[in-house]
Every structure is written in structure tokens, then in C-alpha cells.
Design a protein around this motif. Sequence first.
Motif, PDB file in Angstrom:
ATOM      1  N   TRP A 176      -4.774  -2.047   3.882  1.00 19.26           N
ATOM      2  CA  TRP A 176      -5.567  -1.001   3.177  1.00 19.26           C
ATOM      3  C   TRP A 176      -4.753   0.497   3.147  1.00 19.26           C
ATOM      4  N   PRO A 177      -4.490   0.854   4.306  1.00 15.77           N
ATOM      5  CA  PRO A 177      -4.056   2.363   4.485  1.00 15.77           C
ATOM      6  C   PRO A 177      -2.658   2.649   3.727  1.00 15.77           C
ATOM      7  N   CYS A 178      -2.026   1.478   3.556  1.00 18.22           N
ATOM      8  CA  CYS A 178      -0.655   1.594   2.989  1.00 18.22           C
ATOM      9  C   CYS A 178      -0.547   0.946   1.654  1.00 18.22           C
ATOM     10  N   THR A 179      -1.603   0.956   0.901  1.00 19.50           N
ATOM     11  CA  THR A 179      -1.438   0.145  -0.389  1.00 19.50           C
ATOM     12  C   THR A 179      -2.326   0.957  -1.388  1.00 19.50           C
ATOM     13  N   ARG A 180      -2.055   1.139  -2.544  1.00 17.58           N
ATOM     14  CA  ARG A 180      -2.706   1.842  -3.547  1.00 17.58           C
ATOM     15  C   ARG A 180      -2.790   0.874  -4.800  1.00 17.58           C
ATOM     16  N   SER A 181      -3.372   1.161  -5.930  1.00 21.87           N
ATOM     17  CA  SER A 181      -3.220   0.631  -7.217  1.00 21.87           C
ATOM     18  C   SER A 181      -2.151   1.282  -8.141  1.00 21.87           C
ATOM     19  N   ILE A 182      -1.689   0.472  -8.776  1.00 17.08           N
ATOM     20  CA  ILE A 182      -0.659   1.222  -9.462  1.00 17.08           C
ATOM     21  C   ILE A 182      -0.991   1.286 -11.070  1.00 17.08           C
ATOM     22  N   TRP A 193       3.252   1.743   0.405  1.00 14.72           N
ATOM     23  CA  TRP A 193       3.771   2.769   1.202  1.00 14.72           C
ATOM     24  C   TRP A 193       4.091   3.839   0.129  1.00 14.72           C
ATOM     25  N   SER A 194       3.253   3.890  -0.719  1.00 15.92           N
ATOM     26  CA  SER A 194       3.427   4.902  -1.851  1.00 15.92           C
ATOM     27  C   SER A 194       3.741   6.367  -1.345  1.00 15.92           C
ATOM     28  N   GLY A 195       4.685   7.172  -1.746  1.00 16.15           N
ATOM     29  CA  GLY A 195       4.871   8.524  -1.483  1.00 16.15           C
ATOM     30  C   GLY A 195       5.781   8.668  -0.141  1.00 16.15           C
ATOM     31  N   SER A 196       6.321   7.298   0.158  1.00 17.54           N
ATOM     32  CA  SER A 196       7.423   7.530   1.201  1.00 17.54           C
ATOM     33  C   SER A 196       8.555   6.823   0.906  1.00 17.54           C
ATOM     34  N   ALA A 197       9.533   6.649   1.624  1.00 19.32           N
ATOM     35  CA  ALA A 197      10.723   6.024   1.236  1.00 19.32           C
ATOM     36  C   ALA A 197      10.780   4.470   1.638  1.00 19.32           C
ATOM     37  N   LYS A 237      -0.360   7.060  10.010  1.00 19.39           N
ATOM     38  CA  LYS A 237      -0.426   8.223   9.185  1.00 19.39           C
ATOM     39  C   LYS A 237       0.717   9.014   9.812  1.00 19.39           C
ATOM     40  N   THR A 238       1.483   8.526  11.012  1.00 18.92           N
ATOM     41  CA  THR A 238       2.237   9.501  11.355  1.00 18.92           C
ATOM     42  C   THR A 238       3.678   8.639  11.585  1.00 18.92           C
ATOM     43  N   ASP A 239       3.772   7.278  11.607  1.00 19.36           N
ATOM     44  CA  ASP A 239       4.878   6.530  11.682  1.00 19.36           C
ATOM     45  C   ASP A 239       4.660   5.196  11.313  1.00 19.36           C
ATOM     46  N   THR A 240       4.888   4.955   9.951  1.00 23.08           N
ATOM     47  CA  THR A 240       4.522   3.640   9.313  1.00 23.08           C
ATOM     48  C   THR A 240       5.442   2.671   9.904  1.00 23.08           C
ATOM     49  N   ASN A 241       6.820   3.031  10.084  1.00 23.95           N
ATOM     50  CA  ASN A 241       7.775   2.047  10.596  1.00 23.95           C
ATOM     51  C   ASN A 241       7.448   1.489  11.975  1.00 23.95           C
ATOM     52  N   ARG A 242       6.817   2.486  12.919  1.00 30.41           N
ATOM     53  CA  ARG A 242       6.371   1.886  14.360  1.00 30.41           C
ATOM     54  C   ARG A 242       5.241   1.016  14.149  1.00 30.41           C
ATOM     55  N   CYS A 243       4.161   1.546  13.232  1.00 27.34           N
ATOM     56  CA  CYS A 243       3.018   0.803  13.099  1.00 27.34           C
ATOM     57  C   CYS A 243       3.459  -0.825  12.743  1.00 27.34           C
ATOM     58  N   CYS A 244       4.195  -0.767  11.626  1.00 27.80           N
ATOM     59  CA  CYS A 244       4.724  -2.062  11.126  1.00 27.80           C
ATOM     60  C   CYS A 244       5.466  -2.786  12.235  1.00 27.80           C
ATOM     61  N   PHE A 245       6.154  -2.166  12.925  1.00 27.03           N
ATOM     62  CA  PHE A 245       6.810  -2.742  13.957  1.00 27.03           C
ATOM     63  C   PHE A 245       5.947  -3.599  14.869  1.00 27.03           C
ATOM     64  N   ASP A 246       4.918  -2.584  15.503  1.00 25.67           N
ATOM     65  CA  ASP A 246       3.975  -2.978  16.581  1.00 25.67           C
ATOM     66  C   ASP A 246       2.983  -3.956  16.076  1.00 25.67           C
TER      67      ASP A 246
END
Length: 254
Positions: A223-229, A240-244, A133-142
Motif C-alpha cells: 500500500w505505501p508504494c501503490t496509487r490508483s492511475i 512507486w509513482s514519482g520515482s524512477a 519513505k527513504t529507500d524503496t530499493n532497500r525496503c524491497c530487498f529486505d
Amino acid sequence: DESPASAPAEPQGALAADPPLIPGDDLFGELAAHSQRLETATPQEILAWAVEHYAPRFTMATAFGPEGMCLIHMFSEIAPQTPIFNLETGYQFKETLALREQVRERYGITIEYKYPDQTVEEYEAANGGPVYKTDTNRCCFDRKIKVLHQAARGMHAWSSAIRRDQSPDRAEHPIVGWDKKFQLVKISPLANWTKKDVWGFISKNDIPYNPLHDQGYPSVGCWPCTRSIALGEDERAGRWSGSAKTECGLHSSD
Ligand code: SF4
């Protein structure tokens, strides 16, 4: 971690000496020449070449996407002993996790889960809540990149399920190249395939696939970072919809 169905074979012949890969112009030139020559090869021919050159130090990470399922099917026919693993972040959809069992039943291949050091509960407790919710790059890294670095130890090459037409970031991807981030040869047998090729192969061979693809999720991650299109959106627009952010870092060069 659970053990794979069959352990990788011991190195044979020239591979027994197992010289380390030394990144540099010689290796890069050699990989570029292989890549060029394999442009017209089928994915199965590319995989067979990769197995011949790099097994048993050849592996694949899969998130059970449609392309990954095609490759698992090909591996089952060409080199079922190849170690294949999934980065089990703790945030995957139950539909994704169910595919592991389907792969075992259909192909007799056990996809190994690779886990981060901390469970989701430990990770969120240590960070005051969900890091996605706060830092997707860090979450993906960890929860992905660090785990992949550990999984890549001792390996010389890995297969990716990248298609060039998936996104502009992937348009120039070589069939065979050097993965600077993971210090591995990266082989992308499906680089020249289209989405239609992938689904045609799945349908022709009755390959199991994630049921979420039939519910508007062409690309499925955590699931937290995926939405249907919606109709007409880019096929990775739901990640990661809504972010760069467009990639978890496995396939980007930064
Ligand atoms: Fe975390 Fe989302 Fe990355 Fe999964 S995709 S590791 S939940 S930030």
C-alpha cells in the motif's frame, strides 16, 4: 509459516536422482529451444510442461494479481500440489490478503506466506521509521528479495505471471529462461497473453480477483508504494509513482 495444503510429491523416476541444474551454455541453449517451441503453446500446456520437467522442485510466488489468479486457477486443474507462496511484506492491502482465503475456499489450495526476518514494527524501529519513505530499493530487498532467495532454496524452477505487453522492460521476456538472480529456470506461461486475455479468462471462469482492480489500481503491490492511475496511464504507472523505480527487483536483471 503455515504448511501448504498438500506437501510436494516425492521425486519419481529420473527425477529421483535429482541432478542439480548447472548454469552454462548447454542449459541456456536447452531452455532457449524449449522457449521457442512453447511460443505457440497455451499457458496450460506450458504449465503442464513445467510440472513434468521440474516438479516437485517447481514453485510460484504470487502477489494475487489478475495474472497470478489465472495461474492459480490453472494450477488447481493441472497440478494443485504445486507449492505457491506470497511474500508477506507486512505492507499489503487488506483486500490482497483476503484473496488468500478466497483461494483456499475456491480451490482448496493454501498459499503459504513467506515473511521477512523482522515484523514491520521491528523493522521500522530498527531503522528509525518506515524504510519505504527513504529507500524503496532497500525496503524491497529486505522484505521481498531476501525472502524470495530463502524460498527458492532447493527449487529448480519458478513460474512468473509476466506478460510481455505490461511494460517495455518486459517486452522481450522469454517463455522459458534462466533467472540469473535467483538461479532458477523461470517460466512465464502468460508471456503472450494480453490484458484482455487475462480478464476474459477471469470472467469466463469466475475467478476471484482483487476488488482494488475495479477502483483504478490495475497493478497492486504494497500500500505505501501503490496509487490508483488515471485513464490512459501505463498499467504499472501506479507502482512507486514519482520515482524512477518500476520493479521491486523480482523481475529485473540488475
Ligand atoms: Fe517496501 Fe514499498 Fe517495496 Fe513494499 S513495495 S517492500 S513497502 S518499498
